[in-house]
Scaffold this motif. Structure first.
Motif: not given
Ligand code: WTA
Length: 657
Positions: A512-537
């Motif tokens: 999932g993500a959002k985008i600002d006027e200037d095209g900058y993207i903020t990534v919000l995290g996974r939308v599936d059943d994957v989690i991110n523990v200490s950067g490990h998928r």
């Protein structure tokens, strides 16, 4: 802290846009803002810019062949060898004595391999592998920690045209066996053990346990890392690395000419279902893309000393410890151990001693450094640093600013790089010599990368709105398929937003993500059943299936809950079987099962026993709610549940602990 520093900190807190310093821009590999337009106008031929970083034995015909989309082909009919590109050509160009790998063991020993040394040892090991029977296209599994023999083995495989499949050394015996079976891999390179926080860890017993479940004969080579610290014996079909290298001393192997689309390696990663996916990367597109992004995003130059603190067992290590940096002829640092051994100065000491120019790490590490305190980096001369990077998970602005201030000294740009195992290299990030930085937002799509945020219907969302991240055009570093499973490849990545009837293909990374006027993207995290523990998928389904395999557990749900340092942590909710006692013993068994099937990285923060899981009226487990409970968030309405009463019960238990 001096008064001056104090005011800098206060200023940083207010500031939400940062310009790259003039001194950086002046020397940057890419500093012309026109590059975005240039790539757009010239797409897909713009990707020749990436291919130019490589030596081609035979020139390619077309940059891109879309005729069989989404099975795209890049640099068609081009011929090259990855090990030749990472080694031979630099040696021929006079870089024989330049350091290629500077390795440091946890106990403090160091080894430097010049490009000349590395080429020799890669040749000797390639010759060894060939003698053991490895042929072009045989998958060789490398189950190794951060020892120099790991990149040597990778490059030796590449030289023979034998794809490698690196299995992270922290993974369990089961995980090794699953991957070797899936890839029909008959060759294994492993290690007797390695050091963690000063202790010698036994790796060979775990390897042997895994091999018992491998369905075919395997030839194994064992690197002796621990010497006398670990007594072990080799069985038939197991060979000692040093002995083999001695036997093949001075030998060399002609690099095997590979088609651009031939597989360079396989890398297993977690997905929605229980079974890990074998992501296939190719020789031409992947190597060109990792070299191009190392040049444009990491700003690497041959004379740089560069350190990426990831493990080579993950994609970050493949692309940005090994292939990208070595394709550019850079010196890459490789460290075996943990950041707090023998003490919390270790990373800063490595940077200071090696005069590291560019440093690339994960937000989880930065949050740990923040917790330990700025006094550690403050004791070191970090002035050699020119650029900083982060990868693996979203970085919160506070951690970004701490990194900028205390590690970068306020004058190093930071690249927050969004990408995935599947993408092969960076996709969304600022170009450090071109763009302003906004802490928390990764940045725009790189030149040539058409990243769009869309709603459920696939329509682009307005600025400021959240939606789903998509990539609307292919790129050279993309995965080509899932190993021996083209159907799953299409299902996993190319169904949600594609329109096959009109031959329109959109890549969906499941973020999932959002985008600002200037095209900058903020990534919000996974939308599936994957989690991110200490950067490990990690796949929650994989963990769940381990837990439900435990005798005494009837049902389980695994979710990620917020964690201050790790980003996310594993929470297990389990229903005991009738007659089975919830308690310490069952908890122990559940944890054991997770460690056995995946490894310590998946160790749960908490195991919560409950007699019911919150379910919707149609019987689906409400994972969102379980995540909120684990994260200590305010709980939304539970009126759509079949059994709302269990929610408070569960929440009470979590809060108690
Ligand atoms: C997450 C690691 C936010 C994301 C290279 C992605 C990030 C998953 C970032 C891939 C970032 C990676 N900001 N999230 N800069 N980088 N991610 O395959 O959810 O191990 O889908 O590749 O990590 O993880 P993987």
């Amino acid at each position: 802290m001096s008064q001056e520093d104090g005011s800098l900190e206060a200023r940083l807190e207010e500031q939400d846009t940062f310009e790259p310093p003039e001194s950086f821009v002046e020397q940057a590999n890419v500093s012309d803002p026109g590059i975005y337009e240039e790539f757009e106008e010239n797409w897909p031929d713009c990707w020749e810019r990436a291919a130019e970083f490589l030596d081609w034995e035979e020139e390619y015909d077309d940059v891109l062949d879309e005729s069989d989309a989404p099975s795209y082909q890049w640099f068609t009919n081009g011929k090259l060898n990855a090990s030749q590109n990472c080694l031979d050509r630099h040696v021929e160009d006079g870089a024989k004595n330049r350091a290629a790998i500077k390795w440091e063991g946890e106990l403090g020993e160091t080894r430097t391999y010049t490009y000349g040394d590395l080429l020799n040892e890669v040749n000797e090991f390639a010759s060894t592998l060939r003698d053991l029977g490895v042929e072009e296209d045989d998958v060789v599994t490398l189950y190794m920690p951060m020892v120099p023999e790991l990149p040597i083995a990778m490059l030796a495989c590449a030289r023979l045209g034998a794809p490698h499949s690196v299995v992270f050394a922290g993974f369990s015996a089961d995980a090794l066996a699953t991957r070797m079976n899936d890839a029909d891999s008959e060759y294994l390179i492993t290690c007797d053990g390695y050091y963690r926080r000063g202790d010698a860890l036994d790796h060979i017993s775990k390897t042997n346990e895994g091999l018992e479940d491998v369905e075919h004969e395997t030839t194994t080579v064992v690197v002796d890392r621990l010497g006398d610290a670990l007594e072990h014996s080799l069985s038939e079909n197991q060979h000692d690395y040093d002995e083999l290298i001695d036997e093949h001393a001075g030998e060399s192997v002609e690099p095997v000419s590979r088609d651009a689309e031939d597989m360079l390696f396989l890398m297993y990663t977690s997905g929605t279902t229980g079974k890990p996916k074998g992501v296939k990367h190719t020789t031409g597109g992947y190597l060109a893309y990792s070299a191009w992004t190392s040049h444009s995003v990491l700003d690497l130059k041959p004379e740089d000393t560069y350190w990426c603190s990831a493990d080579i067992g993950w994609i970050t290590g493949h692309s940005y410890i090994l292939y990208g940096p070595l394709a550019l002829g850079t010196t890459t640092v490789m460290y075996e151990g943990t950041p707090d051994y023998p003490d919390k100065n270790r990373f800063w000491d490595i940077i200071e001693r090696n005069r590291v120019d560019v440093f690339y790490t994960a937000p989880t590490a930065i949050r740990a450094f923040m917790k330990w305190g700025e006094q550690y980096p403050a004791q070191h001369d970090l002035s050699s640093l020119r650029l900083l990077g982060t990868v693996g998970e979203p970085i919160n602005p506070r951690a970004w600013k701490w990194y900028y201030d205390h590690i970068g000294g306020g004058d190093c740009p930071i690249v927050d790089t969004w990408w995935q195992t599947e993408t092969g290299g960076h996709m969304i990030t600022t170009l450090p010599g071109v763009c302003d930085m906004k802490p928390g937002a990764a940045g725009p799509g790189l030149p040539g990368i058409d990243a769009q945020i869309v709603d459920e219907a696939g329509e682009e969302v307005d600025a400021g709105q959240a939606g789903y991240l998509t990539v609307q055009k292919p790129w050279p570093g993309m995965l080509r398929t899932l190993y021996q499973n083209d159907e799953r490849f299409v299902n996993e990545y190319w169904t949600e937003y594609s329109d096959p009837e009109n031959d329109e293909w959109v890549y969906f990374p499941e973020d999932g993500a959002k985008i600002d006027e200037d095209g900058y993207i903020t990534v919000l995290g996974r939308v599936d059943d994957v989690i991110n523990v200490s950067g490990h998928r990690l796949g929650t389904m994989e963990i769940e299936s381990a837990v439900v395999g435990v005798e005494g557990v009837a049902e389980a749900a695994v979710v990620g809950g917020d964690h201050e340092v790790k980003g996310e942590a594993v929470y297990v909710y389990a229903i005991p079987e009738d007659g089975s006692e919830p308690g310490a013993e069952l908890e122990e068994k559940a944890i054991e099962a997770i460690l056995d099937s995946i490894g310590p990285i998946a160790k749960p923060e908490e195991v919560i026993f409950t007699h019911e899981l919150p379910k919707t009226r149609s019987g689906k487990i409400m994972r969102r709610l379980l995540e909120d409970i684990a994260s200590g968030n305010e709980l939304g309405t539970t009126s759509t549940l079949r059994n709302p009463e269990v929610v408070d019960e569960i929440a009470e238990q979590v809060n108690e602990d």
